[in-house]
Design a protein around this motif. Structure first.
Motif, PDB file in Angstrom:
ATOM      1  N   UNK A 178     -93.979 -50.939  -7.649  1.00  0.00           N
ATOM      2  CA  UNK A 178     -93.988 -50.537  -6.241  1.00  0.00           C
ATOM      3  C   UNK A 178     -94.001 -51.755  -5.321  1.00  0.00           C
ATOM      4  N   UNK A 179     -94.826 -52.749  -5.667  1.00  0.00           N
ATOM      5  CA  UNK A 179     -94.883 -53.960  -4.843  1.00  0.00           C
ATOM      6  C   UNK A 179     -93.551 -54.708  -4.877  1.00  0.00           C
ATOM      7  N   UNK A 180     -92.950 -54.803  -6.078  1.00  0.00           N
ATOM      8  CA  UNK A 180     -91.662 -55.486  -6.177  1.00  0.00           C
ATOM      9  C   UNK A 180     -90.567 -54.732  -5.428  1.00  0.00           C
ATOM     10  N   UNK A 181     -90.614 -53.403  -5.487  1.00  0.00           N
ATOM     11  CA  UNK A 181     -89.635 -52.600  -4.764  1.00  0.00           C
ATOM     12  C   UNK A 181     -89.794 -52.785  -3.256  1.00  0.00           C
ATOM     13  N   UNK A 182     -91.050 -52.822  -2.795  1.00  0.00           N
ATOM     14  CA  UNK A 182     -91.291 -53.040  -1.369  1.00  0.00           C
ATOM     15  C   UNK A 182     -90.769 -54.400  -0.924  1.00  0.00           C
ATOM     16  N   UNK A 183     -90.987 -55.428  -1.753  1.00  0.00           N
ATOM     17  CA  UNK A 183     -90.468 -56.755  -1.415  1.00  0.00           C
ATOM     18  C   UNK A 183     -88.946 -56.766  -1.407  1.00  0.00           C
ATOM     19  N   UNK A 184     -88.339 -56.049  -2.357  1.00  0.00           N
ATOM     20  CA  UNK A 184     -86.875 -55.994  -2.398  1.00  0.00           C
ATOM     21  C   UNK A 184     -86.331 -55.321  -1.149  1.00  0.00           C
ATOM     22  N   UNK A 185     -86.973 -54.240  -0.732  1.00  0.00           N
ATOM     23  CA  UNK A 185     -86.523 -53.560   0.488  1.00  0.00           C
ATOM     24  C   UNK A 185     -86.687 -54.468   1.716  1.00  0.00           C
ATOM     25  N   UNK A 186     -87.772 -55.243   1.758  1.00  0.00           N
ATOM     26  CA  UNK A 186     -87.978 -56.146   2.888  1.00  0.00           C
ATOM     27  C   UNK A 186     -86.918 -57.240   2.893  1.00  0.00           C
ATOM     28  N   UNK A 187     -86.586 -57.782   1.719  1.00  0.00           N
ATOM     29  CA  UNK A 187     -85.527 -58.787   1.654  1.00  0.00           C
ATOM     30  C   UNK A 187     -84.196 -58.210   2.122  1.00  0.00           C
ATOM     31  N   UNK A 188     -83.937 -56.977   1.709  1.00  0.00           N
ATOM     32  CA  UNK A 188     -82.685 -56.337   2.109  1.00  0.00           C
ATOM     33  C   UNK A 188     -82.639 -56.118   3.622  1.00  0.00           C
ATOM     34  N   UNK A 189     -83.762 -55.738   4.206  1.00  0.00           N
ATOM     35  CA  UNK A 189     -83.822 -55.528   5.653  1.00  0.00           C
ATOM     36  C   UNK A 189     -83.552 -56.844   6.402  1.00  0.00           C
ATOM     37  N   UNK A 244     -78.278 -64.553  -1.260  1.00  0.00           N
ATOM     38  CA  UNK A 244     -79.398 -64.891  -2.127  1.00  0.00           C
ATOM     39  C   UNK A 244     -80.559 -63.921  -1.940  1.00  0.00           C
ATOM     40  N   UNK A 245     -80.797 -63.522  -0.694  1.00  0.00           N
ATOM     41  CA  UNK A 245     -81.857 -62.537  -0.433  1.00  0.00           C
ATOM     42  C   UNK A 245     -81.570 -61.222  -1.125  1.00  0.00           C
ATOM     43  N   UNK A 246     -80.302 -60.879  -1.254  1.00  0.00           N
ATOM     44  CA  UNK A 246     -79.959 -59.615  -1.882  1.00  0.00           C
ATOM     45  C   UNK A 246     -80.138 -59.644  -3.394  1.00  0.00           C
ATOM     46  N   UNK A 247     -79.921 -60.786  -4.036  1.00  0.00           N
ATOM     47  CA  UNK A 247     -79.905 -60.804  -5.499  1.00  0.00           C
ATOM     48  C   UNK A 247     -81.169 -61.372  -6.120  1.00  0.00           C
ATOM     49  N   UNK A 248     -81.995 -62.091  -5.358  1.00  0.00           N
ATOM     50  CA  UNK A 248     -83.190 -62.676  -5.958  1.00  0.00           C
ATOM     51  C   UNK A 248     -84.107 -61.598  -6.521  1.00  0.00           C
ATOM     52  N   UNK A 249     -84.587 -61.778  -7.750  1.00  0.00           N
ATOM     53  CA  UNK A 249     -85.476 -60.816  -8.390  1.00  0.00           C
ATOM     54  C   UNK A 249     -86.934 -61.218  -8.174  1.00  0.00           C
ATOM     55  N   UNK A 253     -92.783 -63.520 -14.505  1.00  0.00           N
ATOM     56  CA  UNK A 253     -94.052 -63.965 -15.085  1.00  0.00           C
ATOM     57  C   UNK A 253     -95.242 -63.361 -14.326  1.00  0.00           C
ATOM     58  N   UNK A 254     -95.172 -63.408 -13.029  1.00  0.00           N
ATOM     59  CA  UNK A 254     -96.267 -62.865 -12.221  1.00  0.00           C
ATOM     60  C   UNK A 254     -96.395 -61.357 -12.411  1.00  0.00           C
ATOM     61  N   UNK A 255     -95.265 -60.665 -12.475  1.00  0.00           N
ATOM     62  CA  UNK A 255     -95.293 -59.210 -12.625  1.00  0.00           C
ATOM     63  C   UNK A 255     -95.868 -58.797 -13.971  1.00  0.00           C
ATOM     64  N   UNK A 256     -95.421 -59.428 -15.063  1.00  0.00           N
ATOM     65  CA  UNK A 256     -95.915 -59.063 -16.393  1.00  0.00           C
ATOM     66  C   UNK A 256     -97.386 -59.433 -16.559  1.00  0.00           C
ATOM     67  N   UNK A 280     -82.953 -58.419 -10.459  1.00  0.00           N
ATOM     68  CA  UNK A 280     -84.015 -57.458 -10.151  1.00  0.00           C
ATOM     69  C   UNK A 280     -83.978 -56.261 -11.094  1.00  0.00           C
ATOM     70  N   UNK A 281     -82.790 -55.756 -11.387  1.00  0.00           N
ATOM     71  CA  UNK A 281     -82.683 -54.599 -12.277  1.00  0.00           C
ATOM     72  C   UNK A 281     -83.188 -54.937 -13.678  1.00  0.00           C
ATOM     73  N   UNK A 282     -82.805 -56.101 -14.201  1.00  0.00           N
ATOM     74  CA  UNK A 282     -83.261 -56.515 -15.529  1.00  0.00           C
ATOM     75  C   UNK A 282     -84.764 -56.744 -15.527  1.00  0.00           C
ATOM     76  N   UNK A 283     -85.298 -57.322 -14.451  1.00  0.00           N
ATOM     77  CA  UNK A 283     -86.744 -57.547 -14.350  1.00  0.00           C
ATOM     78  C   UNK A 283     -87.504 -56.233 -14.408  1.00  0.00           C
ATOM     79  N   UNK A 284     -87.053 -55.227 -13.641  1.00  0.00           N
ATOM     80  CA  UNK A 284     -87.704 -53.925 -13.650  1.00  0.00           C
ATOM     81  C   UNK A 284     -87.652 -53.294 -15.046  1.00  0.00           C
ATOM     82  N   UNK A 285     -86.515 -53.456 -15.712  1.00  0.00           N
ATOM     83  CA  UNK A 285     -86.394 -52.910 -17.074  1.00  0.00           C
ATOM     84  C   UNK A 285     -87.360 -53.596 -18.024  1.00  0.00           C
ATOM     85  N   UNK A 286     -87.466 -54.922 -17.940  1.00  0.00           N
ATOM     86  CA  UNK A 286     -88.377 -55.656 -18.822  1.00  0.00           C
ATOM     87  C   UNK A 286     -89.832 -55.258 -18.567  1.00  0.00           C
TER      88      UNK A 286
END
Length: 369
Positions: A178-189, A244-249, A253-256, A280-286
């Protein structure tokens, strides 16, 4: 070095007590109603079937139940063929207690009642009075009931701890995602705002300079061309930043680390190579794959240690390897969790191999991009 669990120590203690109470009869201290070698075979068979049932436990239910049923019957024969052997009925206490671990729950009370009847009959065969038979039967009934209830309570506590660990892990993983998704949405905005505001203005500036360059005035022309180059460079940098803001995951390490931290009863080590840079997609899967690996270890492996390594491969893929020190499963029958793990990896073009020959090992390969 693999740690010996408390249940293993308890089983070893039970085996030693059984040997202690049966040895006097083997040595001829107590009389038997059958030839002593025959009684010895019954006694050894009782220990062997009990031990086999305890080792198999829930890995192979039907053979476990057959071994346990044989142990119960052999226990009755062992007692009835040596009715005057003193503390020998303690063997039946252990067969009743073993039911909590290897048989359906209703089995325990039934075995306790039948064992008590056998103990009463054995006391009668030994020449005890009616009062002595009643007291002996009552004593062993209470002992069997107490040990069976204690074992059931211990198993219930272990199950609740596993469920708590699983819920804790699920909550941690959901929180991280959830936190990573929120950060991704903020980067996209931010990316959209940069593109809409600065990109539009800089594009207009470039067009204006393009027009001005065609006017007269050689001195102004140099500055106009220089401004044009600056504006174009700035526009290129803004576009690169937006991309770069769109693709950065999120940081893997911090998430796991947040997901696997403070899991009770399981020592988890996670190593991630510095050159691992998944999307980001691969990170979420891992993250979800590691969550399922940890859940499976808690639920099934009876392990104390889990090691996970994530590294890059020469062909620009990401390799995940996990291994625990649990009991493993040579004949793998994946449940919903492991099937879901495989489906997640397949969905992003990866593959996974499972190996239960020595502990439980998961090897997954996924594309980094």
């Amino acid at each position: 070095m693999r740690r010996i669990e408390p249940d293993a120590w308890a089983g070893l203690a039970a085996l030693l007590v059984c040997l202690a109470v049966g040895t006097p009869t083997l040595l001829g201290v107590a009389e038997t109603r059958v030839p002593r070698p025959v009684w010895g075979v019954l006694f050894v068979a009782l220990l062997a079937t009990s031990l086999t049932a305890a080792v198999l436990e829930d890995r192979r239910p039907r053979p476990t139940w057959v071994c346990y049923g044989a142990a119960v019957v052999l226990g009755w024969l062992t007692i009835l063929t040596a009715p005057g052997a003193g503390w020998l009925p303690i063997l039946l206490v252990f067969t009743a207690t073993l039911s909590a671990y290897v048989a359906p729950r209703w089995t325990g009370p039934v075995v306790v009642v039948l064992n008590t009847v056998v103990i009463a009959v054995a006391a009668g065969l030994a020449g005890a009075t009616f009062t002595e038979i009643g007291l002996s039967a009552l004593l062993y009934l209470l002992i069997q009931t107490a040990t069976l209830l204690s074992s059931l309570a211990s198993l219930r506590e272990q199950r609740m701890r596993r469920e708590l660990s699983e819920a804790h892990l699920e909550l941690r993983a959901a929180s991280v995602i959830l936190a990573d998704t929120a950060r991704a949405h903020e980067r996209l905005r931010i990316a959209r705002e940069l593109h809409d505001l600065m990109g539009h203005q800089l594009t207009a500036l470039t067009l204006e300079l393009e027009v001005a360059r065609h006017h007269d005035g050689p001195g102004a022309r140099v500055h106009i061309e220089r401004a044009d180059r600056v504006a174009r460079d700035l526009l290129r940098d803004v576009r690169a930043t937006v991309g770069q803001l769109r693709v950065d995951a999120p940081d893997l390490r911090e998430s796991l680390s947040a997901v696997v931290r403070d899991i009770p009863g399981l020592d988890i080590g996670v190593w991630i190579d510095d050159d691992v840079r998944p999307t980001e997609e691969v990170t979420m899967t891992l993250i979800r794959v590691v969550q399922e690996i940890v859940t499976n270890t808690i639920r099934h492996a009876n392990a104390t240690s889990l090691r996970i390594r994530i590294e890059s491969t020469p062909d620009q893929a990401v390799k995940l390897t996990s291994v625990d020190d649990g009991r493993g499963s040579p004949q793998l029958r994946p449940g919903n969790g492991l099937r879901g793990l495989s489906e997640r990896i397949d969905a992003i073009g990866g593959d996974v191999r499972l190996d239960g020959s020595d502990g439980f090992r998961v090897t997954a390969m996924v594309p980094a991009r």
